[in-house]
Design a protein around this motif. Structure first.
Motif, PDB file in Angstrom:
ATOM      1  N   ASP A  60       0.844  -1.196   0.000  1.00  0.00           N
ATOM      2  CA  ASP A  60       0.000   0.000   0.000  1.00  0.00           C
ATOM      3  C   ASP A  60       0.881   1.247   0.000  1.00  0.00           C
ATOM      4  O   ASP A  60       2.108   1.182   0.093  1.00  0.00           O
ATOM      5  N   ALA A  61       0.230   2.419  -0.116  1.00  0.00           N
ATOM      6  CA  ALA A  61       0.979   3.675  -0.218  1.00  0.00           C
ATOM      7  C   ALA A  61       0.643   4.641   0.912  1.00  0.00           C
ATOM      8  O   ALA A  61       0.851   5.847   0.790  1.00  0.00           O
ATOM      9  N   TRP A  62       0.159   4.127   2.030  1.00  0.00           N
ATOM     10  CA  TRP A  62      -0.166   5.002   3.161  1.00  0.00           C
ATOM     11  C   TRP A  62       1.097   5.685   3.683  1.00  0.00           C
ATOM     12  O   TRP A  62       2.127   5.043   3.886  1.00  0.00           O
ATOM     13  N   ALA A  63       0.991   7.001   3.935  1.00  0.00           N
ATOM     14  CA  ALA A  63       2.128   7.757   4.465  1.00  0.00           C
ATOM     15  C   ALA A  63       1.606   9.054   5.083  1.00  0.00           C
ATOM     16  O   ALA A  63       0.503   9.526   4.776  1.00  0.00           O
ATOM     17  N   THR A  64       2.423   9.632   5.952  1.00  0.00           N
ATOM     18  CA  THR A  64       2.123  10.919   6.564  1.00  0.00           C
ATOM     19  C   THR A  64       3.373  11.776   6.532  1.00  0.00           C
ATOM     20  O   THR A  64       4.498  11.257   6.540  1.00  0.00           O
ATOM     21  N   GLU A  65       3.192  13.090   6.487  1.00  0.00           N
ATOM     22  CA  GLU A  65       4.341  13.994   6.490  1.00  0.00           C
ATOM     23  C   GLU A  65       4.915  14.174   7.895  1.00  0.00           C
ATOM     24  O   GLU A  65       6.058  14.599   8.039  1.00  0.00           O
ATOM     25  N   ASP A  66       4.123  13.863   8.906  1.00  0.00           N
ATOM     26  CA  ASP A  66       4.553  14.065  10.294  1.00  0.00           C
ATOM     27  C   ASP A  66       5.238  12.814  10.835  1.00  0.00           C
ATOM     28  O   ASP A  66       5.261  11.765  10.183  1.00  0.00           O
ATOM     29  N   ASP A  67       5.796  12.927  12.038  1.00  0.00           N
ATOM     30  CA  ASP A  67       6.507  11.803  12.636  1.00  0.00           C
ATOM     31  C   ASP A  67       5.544  10.723  13.108  1.00  0.00           C
ATOM     32  O   ASP A  67       4.368  10.996  13.413  1.00  0.00           O
ATOM     33  N   LEU A  68       6.064   9.516  13.174  1.00  0.00           N
ATOM     34  CA  LEU A  68       5.317   8.363  13.680  1.00  0.00           C
ATOM     35  C   LEU A  68       6.046   7.838  14.911  1.00  0.00           C
ATOM     36  O   LEU A  68       7.205   7.426  14.834  1.00  0.00           O
ATOM     37  N   TRP A  69       5.370   7.859  16.060  1.00  0.00           N
ATOM     38  CA  TRP A  69       5.915   7.323  17.304  1.00  0.00           C
ATOM     39  C   TRP A  69       5.345   5.934  17.544  1.00  0.00           C
ATOM     40  O   TRP A  69       4.124   5.741  17.502  1.00  0.00           O
ATOM     41  N   LEU A  70       6.214   4.977  17.817  1.00  0.00           N
ATOM     42  CA  LEU A  70       5.802   3.611  18.134  1.00  0.00           C
ATOM     43  C   LEU A  70       5.990   3.386  19.626  1.00  0.00           C
ATOM     44  O   LEU A  70       7.103   3.544  20.143  1.00  0.00           O
ATOM     45  N   VAL A  71       4.908   3.023  20.322  1.00  0.00           N
ATOM     46  CA  VAL A  71       4.995   2.788  21.768  1.00  0.00           C
ATOM     47  C   VAL A  71       4.576   1.361  22.083  1.00  0.00           C
ATOM     48  O   VAL A  71       3.678   0.797  21.457  1.00  0.00           O
ATOM     49  N   GLU A  72       5.233   0.803  23.083  1.00  0.00           N
ATOM     50  CA  GLU A  72       5.070  -0.612  23.413  1.00  0.00           C
ATOM     51  C   GLU A  72       3.890  -0.892  24.325  1.00  0.00           C
ATOM     52  O   GLU A  72       3.279  -1.958  24.247  1.00  0.00           O
ATOM     53  N   ASN A  73       3.575   0.053  25.211  1.00  0.00           N
ATOM     54  CA  ASN A  73       2.556  -0.182  26.241  1.00  0.00           C
ATOM     55  C   ASN A  73       1.367   0.750  26.059  1.00  0.00           C
ATOM     56  O   ASN A  73       1.518   1.911  25.651  1.00  0.00           O
ATOM     57  N   GLN A  74       0.188   0.267  26.390  1.00  0.00           N
ATOM     58  CA  GLN A  74      -1.039   1.003  26.097  1.00  0.00           C
ATOM     59  C   GLN A  74      -1.149   2.309  26.860  1.00  0.00           C
ATOM     60  O   GLN A  74      -1.739   3.277  26.368  1.00  0.00           O
ATOM     61  N   ALA A  75      -0.587   2.380  28.081  1.00  0.00           N
ATOM     62  CA  ALA A  75      -0.693   3.614  28.857  1.00  0.00           C
ATOM     63  C   ALA A  75      -0.134   4.808  28.087  1.00  0.00           C
ATOM     64  O   ALA A  75      -0.661   5.920  28.164  1.00  0.00           O
ATOM     65  N   LEU A  76       0.911   4.584  27.302  1.00  0.00           N
ATOM     66  CA  LEU A  76       1.523   5.663  26.512  1.00  0.00           C
ATOM     67  C   LEU A  76       0.657   6.044  25.320  1.00  0.00           C
ATOM     68  O   LEU A  76       0.803   7.136  24.763  1.00  0.00           O
ATOM     69  N   PHE A  77      -0.216   5.143  24.926  1.00  0.00           N
ATOM     70  CA  PHE A  77      -1.161   5.432  23.845  1.00  0.00           C
ATOM     71  C   PHE A  77      -2.402   6.123  24.398  1.00  0.00           C
ATOM     72  O   PHE A  77      -2.952   7.027  23.769  1.00  0.00           O
ATOM     73  N   ASP A  78      -2.842   5.696  25.584  1.00  0.00           N
ATOM     74  CA  ASP A  78      -4.037   6.285  26.191  1.00  0.00           C
ATOM     75  C   ASP A  78      -3.831   7.753  26.533  1.00  0.00           C
ATOM     76  O   ASP A  78      -4.707   8.585  26.312  1.00  0.00           O
ATOM     77  N   ARG A  79      -2.659   8.050  27.104  1.00  0.00           N
ATOM     78  CA  ARG A  79      -2.329   9.419  27.495  1.00  0.00           C
ATOM     79  C   ARG A  79      -1.061   9.839  26.770  1.00  0.00           C
ATOM     80  O   ARG A  79      -0.054   9.148  26.826  1.00  0.00           O
ATOM     81  N   THR A  80      -1.129  10.976  26.108  1.00  0.00           N
ATOM     82  CA  THR A  80       0.019  11.416  25.311  1.00  0.00           C
ATOM     83  C   THR A  80       0.675  12.674  25.880  1.00  0.00           C
ATOM     84  O   THR A  80       1.464  13.329  25.195  1.00  0.00           O
ATOM     85  N   ASP A  81       0.399  13.002  27.154  1.00  0.00           N
ATOM     86  CA  ASP A  81       0.993  14.195  27.748  1.00  0.00           C
ATOM     87  C   ASP A  81       2.470  14.025  28.077  1.00  0.00           C
ATOM     88  O   ASP A  81       3.136  14.960  28.517  1.00  0.00           O
ATOM     89  N   TRP A  82       3.016  12.841  27.854  1.00  0.00           N
ATOM     90  CA  TRP A  82       4.440  12.590  28.048  1.00  0.00           C
ATOM     91  C   TRP A  82       5.277  13.074  26.870  1.00  0.00           C
ATOM     92  O   TRP A  82       6.496  13.204  26.963  1.00  0.00           O
ATOM     93  N   LEU A  83       4.627  13.303  25.727  1.00  0.00           N
ATOM     94  CA  LEU A  83       5.352  13.710  24.525  1.00  0.00           C
ATOM     95  C   LEU A  83       5.971  15.102  24.677  1.00  0.00           C
ATOM     96  O   LEU A  83       5.469  15.924  25.448  1.00  0.00           O
ATOM     97  N   PRO A  84       7.047  15.367  23.953  1.00  0.00           N
ATOM     98  CA  PRO A  84       7.620  16.718  23.985  1.00  0.00           C
ATOM     99  C   PRO A  84       6.575  17.772  23.631  1.00  0.00           C
ATOM    100  O   PRO A  84       5.653  17.530  22.845  1.00  0.00           O
ATOM    101  N   GLU A  85       6.711  18.937  24.208  1.00  0.00           N
ATOM    102  CA  GLU A  85       5.742  20.017  24.017  1.00  0.00           C
ATOM    103  C   GLU A  85       5.622  20.366  22.539  1.00  0.00           C
ATOM    104  O   GLU A  85       6.605  20.368  21.791  1.00  0.00           O
ATOM    105  N   ASN A  86       4.385  20.657  22.128  1.00  0.00           N
ATOM    106  CA  ASN A  86       4.053  21.070  20.759  1.00  0.00           C
ATOM    107  C   ASN A  86       4.294  19.966  19.724  1.00  0.00           C
ATOM    108  O   ASN A  86       4.457  20.260  18.530  1.00  0.00           O
ATOM    109  N   THR A  87       4.277  18.716  20.165  1.00  0.00           N
ATOM    110  CA  THR A  87       4.414  17.606  19.216  1.00  0.00           C
ATOM    111  C   THR A  87       3.208  17.554  18.285  1.00  0.00           C
ATOM    112  O   THR A  87       2.057  17.634  18.715  1.00  0.00           O
TER     113      THR A  87
END
Length: 290
Positions: free
Chosen positions: A145-172
């Motif tokens: 397929d040809a799916w793509a995005t111009e922005d970054d893709l973060w891969l996280v291992e545990n669901q808590a990091l997916f549920d809450r994203t306030d750990w990401l650097p500011e203005n991500t």
């Protein structure tokens, strides 16, 4: 007798009734020889310079094959899902290379205006909008397929990091994807088949499993991916690191260490020196105690 090896050999004979010994692996020939001695349903005969295996008692052969494989013909069918074929062939959906045929990637947009586009089909997934309305979105990924995005893709291992994203650097402004413990081979092939994002950023647990997964990702993408080191990671590893997690994943750590990029050497040296590993949820722990 190894049932899987014997089943593979009998399935070949079922389709042909007679085959040269060269069509079987050494393990399969050994299994067939034992099967022939024990049942008399198969016979090995000289043919020219080689040997030939033949079914000499079809009814007895079918009885033994059925005991191992309830429906060998369905197991060979291509129109039904792979794991169903494995059940038909060996009564076990995990009896072979049992990876599912498709992989579904769970995505969340962080920030405004995150969009994924499929250029071949001229369609798009407005991920930020979908995330606001529904919480997350899913892509069925395929290397073609040809799916793509111009922005970054973060891969996280545990669901808590997916549920809450306030750990990401500011203005991500990015996509966060949850992959659940092990990077799937289909996902890795998809990421490696073309540029999928501005950059792929991997944030796993700092343990043997996480480092082994990143080594696989880095082998596929090179500098197009990077491993994220959380703020104050060294202090957090000292304060909150787990010796049990370190021991449980030491084999993967030892295997992966030499394949990691140079910038991860401070992390791996400290893990090795302290005998500790760190779970990624420690990203929320502030004011590390002394």
């Amino acid at each position: 007798m190894n049932d899987k090896v014997l089943l593979a050999a009998l399935a070949k004979l079922h389709a042909q009734a007679g085959l040269p010994a060269s069509q079987f692996t050494a393990a399969q020939r050994s299994a067939l020889d034992r099967f022939a001695r024990q049942t008399g349903a198969v016979r090995s005969q000289r043919q020219g310079r080689g040997e030939n295996y033949r079914v000499v008692d079809p009814a007895l052969f079918a009885t033994h094959l059925s005991a191992l494989s309830p429906d060998v013909d369905a197991g060979a069918a291509k129109q039904i899902p792979l794991r169903a074929r494995l059940i038909a062939r060996a009564r076990d959906s995990k009896s072979g290379a049992h990876q599912h045929e498709h992989y579904y990637l769970l995505l969340k947009g962080v920030g405004e205006g995150v969009v994924w586009r499929e250029s071949r089909r001229d369609i798009e997934l407005p991920l930020s909008h979908v995330t606001f309305d529904f919480g997350a979105a899913t892509l069925k990924v395929d290397a073609n397929d040809a799916w793509a995005t111009e922005d970054d893709l973060w891969l996280v291992e545990n669901q808590a990091l997916f549920d809450r994203t306030d750990w990401l650097p500011e203005n991500t402004k990015a996509t966060v994807a949850y992959y659940g413990g092990q990077l799937n081979g289909i996902l890795l092939n998809w990421l490696g088949s073309r540029a999928r994002a501005g950059q792929v950023i991997h944030f796993p647990d700092y343990d043997g499993t996480g480092l082994a997964n990143f080594s696989r990702l880095h082998a596929m993408l090179g500098d197009a991916c990077r491993f994220w080191l959380m703020p104050d990671w060294s202090e957090k590893l000292d304060c909150y690191g787990s010796t049990q997690l370190w021991r449980n994943t030491l084999r993967d750590f030892t295997s992966a260490r030499q394949r990691l990029p140079e910038y991860l050497m401070p992390l791996t040296r400290q893990m090795l020196h302290t005998g500790r590993a760190l779970e990624q949820e420690s990203v929320w722990l502030c004011g590390v105690g002394r």
